[in-house]
Design a protein around this motif. Structure first.
Motif, mmCIF file in Angstrom:
data_model
loop_
_atom_site.group_PDB
_atom_site.id
_atom_site.type_symbol
_atom_site.label_atom_id
_atom_site.label_comp_id
_atom_site.label_asym_id
_atom_site.label_seq_id
_atom_site.Cartn_x
_atom_site.Cartn_y
_atom_site.Cartn_z
ATOM 1 N N HIS A 53 0.846 -1.188 0.000
ATOM 2 C CA HIS A 53 0.000 0.000 0.000
ATOM 3 C C HIS A 53 0.882 1.239 0.000
ATOM 4 C CE1 HIS A 53 0.720 -0.502 4.346
ATOM 5 N NE2 HIS A 53 0.598 0.815 4.403
ATOM 6 N N ALA A 54 0.296 2.351 -0.367
ATOM 7 C CA ALA A 54 0.995 3.637 -0.385
ATOM 8 C C ALA A 54 0.775 4.345 0.950
ATOM 9 C CB ALA A 54 0.456 4.489 -1.528
ATOM 10 N N ALA A 55 1.560 5.355 1.214
ATOM 11 C CA ALA A 55 1.397 6.125 2.450
ATOM 12 C C ALA A 55 -0.009 6.714 2.542
ATOM 13 C CB ALA A 55 2.447 7.228 2.515
ATOM 14 N N VAL A 56 -0.571 7.121 1.430
ATOM 15 C CA VAL A 56 -1.893 7.739 1.403
ATOM 16 C C VAL A 56 -3.033 6.721 1.602
ATOM 17 C CG1 VAL A 56 -2.235 7.585 -1.101
ATOM 18 C CG2 VAL A 56 -3.254 9.472 0.157
ATOM 19 N N THR A 57 -2.763 5.438 1.433
ATOM 20 C CA THR A 57 -3.812 4.411 1.514
ATOM 21 C C THR A 57 -4.556 4.456 2.850
ATOM 22 O OG1 THR A 57 -2.589 2.983 0.001
ATOM 23 C CG2 THR A 57 -4.308 1.935 1.314
ATOM 24 N N ASN A 58 -3.846 4.622 3.935
ATOM 25 C CA ASN A 58 -4.471 4.602 5.268
ATOM 26 C C ASN A 58 -5.445 5.747 5.506
ATOM 27 O OD1 ASN A 58 -3.031 2.291 5.888
ATOM 28 N ND2 ASN A 58 -1.328 3.445 6.769
ATOM 29 N N THR A 59 -5.278 6.856 4.834
ATOM 30 C CA THR A 59 -6.181 8.004 5.018
ATOM 31 C C THR A 59 -7.146 8.172 3.849
ATOM 32 O OG1 THR A 59 -4.525 9.495 4.064
ATOM 33 C CG2 THR A 59 -4.531 9.240 6.477
ATOM 34 N N SER A 60 -7.023 7.355 2.845
ATOM 35 C CA SER A 60 -7.873 7.462 1.658
ATOM 36 C C SER A 60 -9.256 6.875 1.916
ATOM 37 C CB SER A 60 -7.215 6.718 0.492
ATOM 38 O OG SER A 60 -8.106 6.590 -0.586
ATOM 39 N N LYS A 61 -10.300 7.557 1.432
ATOM 40 C CA LYS A 61 -11.671 7.039 1.545
ATOM 41 C C LYS A 61 -11.907 5.861 0.595
ATOM 42 C CE LYS A 61 -13.315 11.182 0.905
ATOM 43 N NZ LYS A 61 -14.243 12.280 0.599
ATOM 44 N N THR A 62 -11.035 5.702 -0.398
ATOM 45 C CA THR A 62 -11.237 4.668 -1.414
ATOM 46 C C THR A 62 -10.223 3.523 -1.324
ATOM 47 O OG1 THR A 62 -9.789 5.761 -3.017
ATOM 48 C CG2 THR A 62 -12.129 6.403 -3.022
ATOM 49 N N GLY A 63 -9.292 3.614 -0.376
ATOM 50 C CA GLY A 63 -8.244 2.594 -0.285
ATOM 51 C C GLY A 63 -7.173 2.770 -1.343
ATOM 52 N N PHE A 64 -7.143 3.937 -1.976
ATOM 53 C CA PHE A 64 -6.232 4.226 -3.085
ATOM 54 C C PHE A 64 -4.798 3.788 -2.768
ATOM 55 C CE2 PHE A 64 -3.488 7.422 -5.333
ATOM 56 C CZ PHE A 64 -3.738 6.979 -6.620
ATOM 57 N N THR A 92 -4.260 -10.219 -9.302
ATOM 58 C CA THR A 92 -4.176 -9.065 -8.412
ATOM 59 C C THR A 92 -5.320 -8.096 -8.699
ATOM 60 O OG1 THR A 92 -2.780 -7.843 -9.972
ATOM 61 C CG2 THR A 92 -1.647 -9.106 -8.267
ATOM 62 N N TYR A 93 -5.622 -7.294 -7.694
ATOM 63 C CA TYR A 93 -6.410 -6.088 -7.938
ATOM 64 C C TYR A 93 -5.794 -4.961 -7.138
ATOM 65 C CZ TYR A 93 -9.426 -7.556 -3.912
ATOM 66 O OH TYR A 93 -9.929 -7.969 -2.703
ATOM 67 N N ILE A 94 -5.882 -3.784 -7.732
ATOM 68 C CA ILE A 94 -5.241 -2.606 -7.168
ATOM 69 C C ILE A 94 -6.299 -1.516 -7.015
ATOM 70 C CG2 ILE A 94 -3.482 -0.825 -7.578
ATOM 71 C CD1 ILE A 94 -2.113 -2.969 -9.436
ATOM 72 N N ALA A 95 -6.341 -0.889 -5.849
ATOM 73 C CA ALA A 95 -7.254 0.233 -5.636
ATOM 74 C C ALA A 95 -6.693 1.423 -6.412
ATOM 75 C CB ALA A 95 -7.396 0.546 -4.156
ATOM 76 N N ALA A 96 -7.252 1.662 -7.595
ATOM 77 C CA ALA A 96 -6.715 2.656 -8.527
ATOM 78 C C ALA A 96 -7.538 3.937 -8.584
ATOM 79 C CB ALA A 96 -6.615 2.047 -9.924
ATOM 80 N N GLY A 97 -8.673 3.972 -7.901
ATOM 81 C CA GLY A 97 -9.515 5.162 -7.918
ATOM 82 C C GLY A 97 -9.216 6.055 -6.734
ATOM 83 N N LYS A 98 -8.857 7.282 -7.013
ATOM 84 C CA LYS A 98 -8.549 8.222 -5.943
ATOM 85 C C LYS A 98 -9.822 8.821 -5.339
ATOM 86 C CE LYS A 98 -5.320 11.914 -4.985
ATOM 87 N NZ LYS A 98 -4.375 12.864 -5.522
ATOM 88 N N ASP A 99 -10.831 9.062 -6.191
ATOM 89 C CA ASP A 99 -12.068 9.694 -5.736
ATOM 90 C C ASP A 99 -13.260 8.752 -5.714
ATOM 91 O OD1 ASP A 99 -10.770 12.197 -5.484
ATOM 92 O OD2 ASP A 99 -10.971 12.509 -7.646
ATOM 93 N N GLU A 100 -13.075 7.547 -6.217
ATOM 94 C CA GLU A 100 -14.149 6.554 -6.303
ATOM 95 C C GLU A 100 -13.522 5.179 -6.075
ATOM 96 O OE1 GLU A 100 -17.185 4.902 -9.777
ATOM 97 O OE2 GLU A 100 -15.486 6.128 -10.356
ATOM 98 N N VAL A 101 -14.250 4.286 -5.396
ATOM 99 C CA VAL A 101 -13.720 2.940 -5.207
ATOM 100 C C VAL A 101 -13.731 2.244 -6.569
ATOM 101 C CG1 VAL A 101 -13.947 0.728 -4.031
ATOM 102 C CG2 VAL A 101 -14.543 2.830 -2.828
ATOM 103 N N SER A 102 -12.554 2.140 -7.138
ATOM 104 C CA SER A 102 -12.391 1.540 -8.456
ATOM 105 C C SER A 102 -11.123 0.703 -8.444
ATOM 106 C CB SER A 102 -12.297 2.642 -9.511
ATOM 107 O OG SER A 102 -12.073 2.089 -10.773
ATOM 108 N N LEU A 103 -11.257 -0.538 -8.851
ATOM 109 C CA LEU A 103 -10.128 -1.462 -8.837
ATOM 110 C C LEU A 103 -9.624 -1.712 -10.249
ATOM 111 C CD1 LEU A 103 -11.682 -4.123 -6.430
ATOM 112 C CD2 LEU A 103 -10.215 -2.193 -5.821
ATOM 113 N N MET A 104 -8.328 -1.895 -10.380
ATOM 114 C CA MET A 104 -7.731 -2.378 -11.621
ATOM 115 C C MET A 104 -7.559 -3.877 -11.434
ATOM 116 S SD MET A 104 -6.462 -2.256 -14.524
ATOM 117 C CE MET A 104 -5.502 -3.412 -15.451
#
Length: 176
Positions: A53-64, A92-104
């Motif tokens: 996960h990225a540093a921002v993942t823990n504070t992201s509303k979407t798990g980005f 794999t799936y990756i939380a790729a949406g910054k503003d919406e829960v969207s997986l790659m």
């Protein structure tokens, strides 16, 4: 004289084009498969595990930024315990949406039972999980599905807010 050479080649080019078109469409099959994908993130034996996960993942509303590796069961019906197993979804799936829960999504459906046993279908694409229907591309396959192309439609069957476990109905339309 130079103009005569292309005219001499014209019948050969037309014959080659016709033969190529006939062979590409003649043996092609279309297959529709409906199955259920079970993403188990809870309990003692999860089938989906976050590996990065990225540093921002823990504070992201979407798990980005979260990266999840899966080895999810695929079954004939929606109940994991009582439905006939068909294989595994590995990838794999990756939380790729910054503003919406969207997986790659990047996964292989590995068939381990039935008439497709030993074959795979490769699925890749965007999965906006809160949309009623999500469409992803079939980008290849092996065995019976060699040279596959097509699309997969995903519909959430159940999602447990407490555990994060999900069952998703997949309808896969394959040309091979």
């Amino acid at each position: 004289m130079a103009a005569a050479v292309p005219l001499l080649l014209l019948p050969l080019l037309l014959a080659t084009t016709a033969a190529s078109a006939a062979s590409s469409g003649g043996g092609e099959k279309q297959t529709h498969i409906k199955l259920y994908w079970h993403d188990v993130v809870s309990g003692p034996s999860p089938t989906a595990v976050q590996v990065a996960h990225a540093a921002v993942t823990n504070t992201s509303k979407t798990g980005f930024g979260a990266v999840v590796v899966i080895d999810d069961p695929l079954t004939e019906g929606p109940d994991l315990k009582s439905s006939k197993p068909l294989g595994r979804a590995q990838g794999t799936y990756i939380a790729a949406g910054k503003d919406e829960v969207s997986l790659m999504m990047n996964m292989n459906f590995v068939f381990q039972a039935g008439k497709y046993n030993g074959s795979t279908v490769a699925i890749m694409g965007r999965n906006a999980v809160f949309n009623a229907v999500r469409e992803m591309a079939v980008v290849g396959g092996t065995g019976v599905f060699r040279m596959a192309r097509g699309y997969a439609q995903a519909r959430t069957h159940t999602f447990d807010l407490k555990t994060g476990d999900a069952t998703v109905e997949y309808n896969i339309y394959i040309k091979h």
